[in-house]
Design a protein around this motif. Sequence first.
Motif, PDB file in Angstrom:
ATOM      1  N   PHE A 187      18.340 -14.128   5.591  1.00  0.00           N
ATOM      2  CA  PHE A 187      17.563 -12.917   6.070  1.00  0.00           C
ATOM      3  C   PHE A 187      17.868 -11.947   6.938  1.00  0.00           C
ATOM      4  O   PHE A 187      17.461 -12.358   8.118  1.00  0.00           O
ATOM      5  N   VAL A 188      19.043 -11.377   6.425  1.00  0.00           N
ATOM      6  CA  VAL A 188      19.167  -9.759   7.522  1.00  0.00           C
ATOM      7  C   VAL A 188      18.056  -8.930   7.081  1.00  0.00           C
ATOM      8  O   VAL A 188      17.552  -8.517   6.062  1.00  0.00           O
ATOM      9  N   GLU A 189      18.286  -8.555   8.878  1.00  0.00           N
ATOM     10  CA  GLU A 189      16.155  -7.579   8.774  1.00  0.00           C
ATOM     11  C   GLU A 189      17.066  -6.063   8.782  1.00  0.00           C
ATOM     12  O   GLU A 189      18.129  -5.906   9.057  1.00  0.00           O
ATOM     13  N   ILE A 190      16.811  -5.699   7.709  1.00  0.00           N
ATOM     14  CA  ILE A 190      17.046  -3.424   7.313  1.00  0.00           C
ATOM     15  C   ILE A 190      16.116  -3.232   8.103  1.00  0.00           C
ATOM     16  O   ILE A 190      14.818  -2.587   7.823  1.00  0.00           O
ATOM     17  N   TYR A 191      16.388  -2.238   9.121  1.00  0.00           N
ATOM     18  CA  TYR A 191      15.681  -1.455   9.772  1.00  0.00           C
ATOM     19  C   TYR A 191      16.418   0.670   9.420  1.00  0.00           C
ATOM     20  O   TYR A 191      17.343   0.881   9.082  1.00  0.00           O
ATOM     21  N   ASN A 250      14.760   7.322   2.681  1.00  0.00           N
ATOM     22  CA  ASN A 250      15.317   8.339   2.237  1.00  0.00           C
ATOM     23  C   ASN A 250      15.992   8.523   4.584  1.00  0.00           C
ATOM     24  O   ASN A 250      16.239   9.529   5.197  1.00  0.00           O
ATOM     25  N   SER A 251      16.723   7.599   4.658  1.00  0.00           N
ATOM     26  CA  SER A 251      17.532   7.581   6.295  1.00  0.00           C
ATOM     27  C   SER A 251      18.032   7.819   5.988  1.00  0.00           C
ATOM     28  O   SER A 251      19.149   7.431   4.838  1.00  0.00           O
ATOM     29  N   MET A 252      18.706   8.491   6.882  1.00  0.00           N
ATOM     30  CA  MET A 252      20.355   8.826   7.216  1.00  0.00           C
ATOM     31  C   MET A 252      21.183   7.185   7.497  1.00  0.00           C
ATOM     32  O   MET A 252      22.504   7.814   7.064  1.00  0.00           O
ATOM     33  N   TYR A 253      20.954   6.647   8.247  1.00  0.00           N
ATOM     34  CA  TYR A 253      21.256   5.363   8.258  1.00  0.00           C
ATOM     35  C   TYR A 253      20.147   4.166   8.037  1.00  0.00           C
ATOM     36  O   TYR A 253      19.006   4.194   8.476  1.00  0.00           O
ATOM     37  N   LEU A 254      21.113   2.781   8.363  1.00  0.00           N
ATOM     38  CA  LEU A 254      20.349   1.734   8.485  1.00  0.00           C
ATOM     39  C   LEU A 254      21.341   1.195   9.622  1.00  0.00           C
ATOM     40  O   LEU A 254      21.920   0.720   9.868  1.00  0.00           O
ATOM     41  N   THR A 255      20.083   0.050   9.982  1.00  0.00           N
ATOM     42  CA  THR A 255      20.496  -1.074  11.044  1.00  0.00           C
ATOM     43  C   THR A 255      20.982  -2.255  10.851  1.00  0.00           C
ATOM     44  O   THR A 255      18.931  -2.410  10.425  1.00  0.00           O
ATOM     45  N   PHE A 256      21.693  -3.587  10.553  1.00  0.00           N
ATOM     46  CA  PHE A 256      21.060  -5.001  10.305  1.00  0.00           C
ATOM     47  C   PHE A 256      21.076  -5.642  11.147  1.00  0.00           C
ATOM     48  O   PHE A 256      21.921  -5.925  11.783  1.00  0.00           O
TER      49      PHE A 256
END
Length: 366
Positions: free
Chosen positions: A34-38, A66-72
Amino acid sequence: MKYKLVLLLFFINLNSLLFSQEFRDKVSNEKISFVEIYSDKGNLIGITDVDGLLSIDLKNKIMASNSMYLTFVNSFFENEVIGIDDFYDGAVFKMNPIVNELKEIVISPKKDKNQYLVLKTYVRSLQINNNKIHYFMDGIVEYYISLKTNKVKIKFLSNRSFENKSISQLKEKGLAKIYFQIIGAPIINEFLNYNNLQENYNFQKAETEIKIITKEDNSLKGNFFTNESGANLSLGIITNDKPKVMKGLGLENILNNFNIKSHFNTTAFEEIGINTLFYFKETRNYEIKAKKDKEYQKVDVIHEVFVLDYRFSERIDAKKMDNNYSFINSSSYTEKYWENVENQLFQPLPKSLELYIQENLTEIKK
């Protein structure tokens, strides 16, 4: 020739999305559930499954963002920020575990006249409508747990309340607005107890892990892990394959996902319970609409409880209690409590969420 090049690039990108991608602990190499991806815009794109795998649907949502980066984000690990190109190129994403120095919990001596176990906590709560943060609320909350009945009551000692006023409420034709709010202090879940879990699920035990299995079809729903920092619980109470449909008060909503994560100050599975709780988080994903509407809104809600202190009490030290999942319509605080949260699992919100709240939400003041 130009068309062939475009087609080749399309298949390269498609292939990068189709191979298996997963999340693992950088130290133990265990799978992370259950890793959240923002996204870089602050919206929750989705959550991986209990095996830490990204579904094809989630990969498609990431591509469409269309994200340039993601946060886990996973409560038991340090937040990880990754560029979108590195995401497409990666097969295994490893995250650093947060080390909680396990200490003996010291609670004042229990006496017969004491009626309640009291947890002093920092609570943080978000509601996201159609990928835009609608409400944010945090505060210092006391949970009063009856020693006789185990019933729980809450009281906010301080709070901040924010609203995105650009987001419209649901409304049926000719009727008043419908407010769908599930923001505020969460209920301390019944599954934060070893015996309750054992009654509702089957366990498969290993040396440092217990797999949590449904009794109906033996499907994997979560796990326990223990280490020198304590015990971690991850559980998918409701998942996409069996959503919960609810209707009433002019509203239709579908609860697609309901996940919890908890950390306990014990290395023994059998000892997990409210008296050893150190951290609790729940995430929910709804589709909601007024009955006469054609399209559903997507609503994500995230609640966190960081335990700061434990004590016993003879009585509830407040005249008026608050309700769980209830938005308080004005801020009330005298000090910046959010700047000094003494819990080793505390991490700031992802930068993209903090920036969105700062730029788009208004604090509600008296």
